[in-house]
Write a protein that holds these residues in place. Structure first.
Motif, PDB file in Angstrom:
ATOM      1  N   LEU A  46     -16.939 123.514  33.819  1.00 20.06           N
ATOM      2  CA  LEU A  46     -18.214 123.938  33.254  1.00 20.06           C
ATOM      3  C   LEU A  46     -18.117 125.321  32.621  1.00 20.06           C
ATOM      4  N   GLN A  47     -17.201 126.136  33.113  1.00 23.20           N
ATOM      5  CA  GLN A  47     -17.118 127.529  32.672  1.00 23.20           C
ATOM      6  C   GLN A  47     -16.293 127.722  31.403  1.00 23.20           C
ATOM      7  N   SER A  48     -15.537 126.728  30.993  1.00 20.74           N
ATOM      8  CA  SER A  48     -14.726 126.834  29.782  1.00 20.74           C
ATOM      9  C   SER A  48     -14.881 125.554  28.966  1.00 20.74           C
ATOM     10  N   TRP A  49     -15.474 125.683  27.785  1.00 21.06           N
ATOM     11  CA  TRP A  49     -15.692 124.534  26.910  1.00 21.06           C
ATOM     12  C   TRP A  49     -14.736 124.603  25.737  1.00 21.06           C
ATOM     13  N   VAL A  50     -14.332 123.439  25.255  1.00 23.57           N
ATOM     14  CA  VAL A  50     -13.629 123.343  23.980  1.00 23.57           C
ATOM     15  C   VAL A  50     -14.532 122.513  23.077  1.00 23.57           C
ATOM     16  N   VAL A  51     -14.801 123.073  21.903  1.00 20.13           N
ATOM     17  CA  VAL A  51     -15.710 122.454  20.951  1.00 20.13           C
ATOM     18  C   VAL A  51     -14.971 122.250  19.638  1.00 20.13           C
ATOM     19  N   GLU A  52     -15.094 121.053  19.087  1.00 14.69           N
ATOM     20  CA  GLU A  52     -14.478 120.751  17.801  1.00 14.69           C
ATOM     21  C   GLU A  52     -15.491 121.032  16.700  1.00 14.69           C
ATOM     22  N   VAL A  53     -15.042 121.704  15.652  1.00 14.74           N
ATOM     23  CA  VAL A  53     -15.905 121.999  14.506  1.00 14.74           C
ATOM     24  C   VAL A  53     -15.253 121.433  13.250  1.00 14.74           C
ATOM     25  N   VAL A  54     -16.074 120.787  12.425  1.00 13.25           N
ATOM     26  CA  VAL A  54     -15.602 120.235  11.154  1.00 13.25           C
ATOM     27  C   VAL A  54     -16.267 121.032  10.037  1.00 13.25           C
TER      28      VAL A  54
END
Length: 159
Positions: A41-49
């Motif tokens: 919960l404390q570290s997110w990886v988010v993909e951006v296009v």
């Protein structure tokens, strides 16, 4: 996802806020973004296009957001994972020079508002290039220095 899976201790308020944002994100992510699900919960990886009609159209990048124990009173650390986009405010090590991540952060901001700001920054770029002092900055960050330890100077209102 519970707070007990995090590697550092989050305050109860931070845990509840992040869980709430994650639920809202899953229901309605900002356009052009996708959360890569994990147990942390404390570290997110988010993909951006990259947005259509911009220099980054259809290019995919990954952002890592690490939440501090007192989130949202303190901004998360946000960096691009390798390879970071070529941009006048993004260093080759992924550090981002964007005021809302540091001096202009407020507790009213969210992961979604951060992402929208980053996509806007990418979309408004007139050229794909690194900051002028990229090599020197990255060399000074070699030993794991956080971008939050940098004293940023925000002076470019165009990009």
């Amino acid at each position: 996802m519970s707070c007990s899976t995090s590697r550092k201790s989050l305050s109860k308020a931070a845990c509840l806020r992040i869980q709430k944002e994650l639920m809202e994100w899953e229901a309605s992510p900002p356009p052009g973004f996708k959360h890569k699900v994990s147990d942390d919960l404390q570290s997110w990886v988010v993909e951006v296009v990259g947005a259509p009609g911009t220099l980054y159209a259809s290019e995919t990048y990954q952002l890592q957001l690490d939440f501090p124990e007192n989130y949202p009173m303190e901004a998360p650390q946000v960096i691009f994972l390798h390879p970071a986009p070529m941009h006048p405010h993004i260093y080759s090590n992924g550090h981002i020079c964007l005021d809302i991540l540091y001096d202009s952060w407020t507790a009213a901001m969210t992961v979604s508002s951060i992402c929208v700001s980053i996509l806007s920054m990418l979309s408004s770029s007139p050229a794909k290039q690194r900051p002028a002092n990229d090599k020197r900055y990255v060399r000074n960050c070699r030993f794991g220095r956080s971008p939050k330890e940098t004293r940023w100077l925000f002076h470019d209102e165009k990009v």
